[in-house]
Design a protein around this motif. Structure first.
Motif, PDB file in Angstrom:
ATOM      1  N   ASP A  27      84.431  32.073  58.853  1.00 18.93           N
ATOM      2  CA  ASP A  27      83.355  31.832  57.888  1.00 18.93           C
ATOM      3  C   ASP A  27      82.026  31.583  58.606  1.00 18.93           C
ATOM      4  O   ASP A  27      81.969  30.872  59.600  1.00 18.93           O
ATOM      5  N   SER A  76      79.485  32.376  50.510  1.00 20.24           N
ATOM      6  CA  SER A  76      80.925  32.505  50.786  1.00 20.24           C
ATOM      7  C   SER A  76      81.745  32.876  49.561  1.00 20.24           C
ATOM      8  O   SER A  76      82.765  33.558  49.685  1.00 20.24           O
ATOM      9  N   HIS A 307      79.742  36.244  56.423  1.00 22.44           N
ATOM     10  CA  HIS A 307      78.277  36.319  56.501  1.00 22.44           C
ATOM     11  C   HIS A 307      77.855  35.622  57.780  1.00 22.44           C
ATOM     12  O   HIS A 307      78.634  34.879  58.376  1.00 22.44           O
ATOM     13  N   HIS A 426      72.684  30.240  55.458  1.00 26.85           N
ATOM     14  CA  HIS A 426      73.245  31.535  55.826  1.00 26.85           C
ATOM     15  C   HIS A 426      72.141  32.507  56.236  1.00 26.85           C
ATOM     16  O   HIS A 426      70.981  32.303  55.906  1.00 26.85           O
TER      17      HIS A 426
HETATM   18 ZN   LIG Z   1      81.031  31.597  54.133  1.00 24.97          ZN
END
Ligand SMILES: [Zn+2]
Length: 553
Positions: A27, A76, A307, A426
């Motif tokens: 992740d 996510s 990502h 992100h």
């Molecule tokens: Zn994520």
């Protein structure tokens, strides 16, 4: 306008079906985090000339675009949803169709399906092909990525209703965090279905010889790998091995999700100790899965982040001429980090004040400077500080200042590294793809997340069939029960979900369905459905199997 990328990808047209799929999601992992972790592994090997590689390295094969349905920088919830469903969705949507957003839609969106669940390849595999299902992860099981593979809802923050769905969605093996969310009712349900349930019991997990097991560690998330007490919590590699041992006994095959959940958390926290070490722990788990797959000959392993995160950089402006510095100079201090900022915070908060300096020396290799020392002892959440709380005064102009102790520690650690970060959120760059396929049929080059999902579907002969399957198991209750008397009962109580009661006016037969569960009652007699029933408050709609009205005939 949607851009037609689909013609550019180099995807195998015909993919030979395989028995098992292992999807490994690291992740929130940018390429720079992977490169740095690899250099750290090289450094630890003792010689930069050694051909040290990550376990994923031989199988790297391309880049993947990650995005939401209406935004290029992914969240996510929709990103892993896409890998397992084949559809993009909006931020926070867990395997759920998005509403139409006009010109902002990156790929076409079917507005008639807004808020409806998207069936996953896991649900299709289990219900249509008898596959066993497993998940291992280090966050709580209702966090975005495991929830994507086991639940449906438009709000990832509704963790308890996601958790309840996961329990009722037919998993054989679940290992990870989240004891808090496993209610006594959920635990009883699992046990009544022949599943062994262990809470914070590593030895019991190791001795378990069953094929159905839930083993949870920690109230919410598990500890970062370097903070972990190995007598209390397993490594991700051990969890992966345990899951594969059990799942591979199923003659029909299996799907296993492995998530390196907290690589993302370390990136969000800008934690220079957590990020490379957490990725290396994930890569060890990849080694376990790849070893199994190569011995098995009928398993595909897909390794991919969901990502990027944090704009992590190996190289920082204020270090001047760092491109002339050696591996030892750059990563020697990083190698000495034996605790993440979270782990260090817990450690100094639990040890007497007079050990503060020695703990930093022992666990981080750092002799605290007067400035660092002052910020720590004046921090509001340093419980051992000799300064009374009302007298604490932090220098807010210091570049190391944070309102939290873990934030201060993060900045102190970063100072001794060549690392930098541009954000705590992100990022939108493409992510790596690594695939092991026994027939060497792999996506090559640049792939979108939707295309990667189609590749996964082809492995189980499900490409082009997922929407039909979704329509079978997640039909609107108003379409299923036409001409019946329908009541929806809602409770004011927390975590008590809506109940649908349907009566056939012609014969008086009654069906009761419970939201976020697979349990129904027909004329008062309990039954279990192969899939979960979901409910959406936005349109007051239950989503359930299309053939359910047959039970009232
Ligand atoms: Zn994520």
């Amino acid at each position: 306008m949607a851009i037609a990328i689909s013609t550019l990808a180099i995807q195998p047209e015909k993919v030979k079906p395989v028995k098992n799929i292992i999807l490994m999601v690291t992740d929130g992992t940018s390429i720079s985090a992977v490169s740095t972790a690899r250099w750290l592994k090289v450094y630890r090997s003792g010689s930069a000339a050694n051909p040290v590689t990550l376990n994923i390295d031989p199988w790297l094969c391309g880049y993947v675009r990650t995005c939401n349905s209406d935004a290029p920088i992914g969240d996510s919830a929709p990103t892993t949803s896409c890998y397992v469903t084949g559809h993009l969705s909006r931020s926070a949507y867990i395997a759920t169709f998005p509403p139409y957003k006009g010109k902002d839609n990156i790929e076409p969106v079917d507005s008639t399906r807004a808020y409806a669940p998207m069936a996953t390849i896991l649900e299709a595999g289990r219900q249509l092909q008898g596959k066993a299902l497993g998940m291992v992860f280090t966050c709580q099981y209702c966090h975005a990525t495991p929830a994507d593979c086991s639940a449906h809802y438009y709000n990832r923050g509704a963790e308890q209703l996601l958790a309840d769905q996961t329990v009722h969605n037919g998993f054989d093996v679940v290992i990870g965090g989240g004891n808090y969310y496993l209610t006594p009712q959920s635990e009883a349900y699992l046990r009544s279905n022949g599943t062994n349930v262990y809470r914070n019991d590593l030895q019991a997990m190791r001795f378990d010889r069953s094929n159905k097991m839930w083993a949870l560690y920690g109230d919410v998330d598990m500890d970062y790998d370097i903070d972990r007490n190995p007598d209390e919590q397993p490594s991700l590699a051990e969890m992966t091995r345990t899951a594969i041992d059990k799942l591979s006994k199923d003659k029909d095959g299996f799907f296993l999700l492995v998530e390196g959940s907290k690589v993302d958390w370390a990136a969000h926290a800008n934690d220079p100790a957590g990020l490379p070490n957490e990725f290396l722990a994930f890569d060890e788990a990849c080694g376990v899965a790849l070893d199994f797959a190569q011995r098995d000959g009928n398993t595909v392993v897909i390794v991919v982040p969901d990502h990027g995160n944090s704009g992590f950089s190996f190289g920082r402006r204020d270090l001047g001429d760092y491109s002339r510095k050696s591996l030892d100079t750059l990563l020697g201090p990083v190698d000495k980090f034996k605790r993440t900022a979270d782990g260090m915070e817990a450690l100094i908060n639990s040890q007497p004040f007079d050990s503060l300096r020695s703990l930093f020396k022992q666990y981080e290799g750092i002799d605290l400077t007067p400035e660092e020392y002052s910020l720590i002892i004046n921090s509001k959440d340093y419980r051992q500080s000799p300064i009374p709380e009302e007298m604490r005064k932090s220098d807010k102009t210091s570049p190391l200042y944070s309102s939290y102790l873990s934030g201060i520690i993060t900045k102190i650690l970063t100072r001794y590294t060549p690392f930098a970060w541009t954000t705590g959120g992100h990022t939108g760059e493409d992510v790596f793809l690594a695939v092991y396929n026994p027939h060497n049929q792999r996506p090559l080059g640049y792939t979108t997340n939707v295309q990667l999902a189609h590749y996964i579907q082809k492995l189980w002969n499900m490409h082009g069939k997922m929407d039909t399957f979704t329509d079978q198991i997640f039909a609107r209750h108003t379409d299923v029960f036409v001409g019946y008397d329908i009541t929806i009962t809602k409770s004011e109580e927390q975590n008590v979900w809506p109940v649908l009661t349907v009566t056939n006016p012609r014969n008086g037969n009654t069906l009761t369905a419970y939201a976020f569960s697979n349990i129904i009652e027909v004329n008062g007699k309990q039954e279990q459905l192969p899939s979960v029933v979901t409910y959406v408050d936005r349109n007051d709609m239950f989503y359930l199997p299309r053939n359910l009205a047959d039970k009232l005939k």
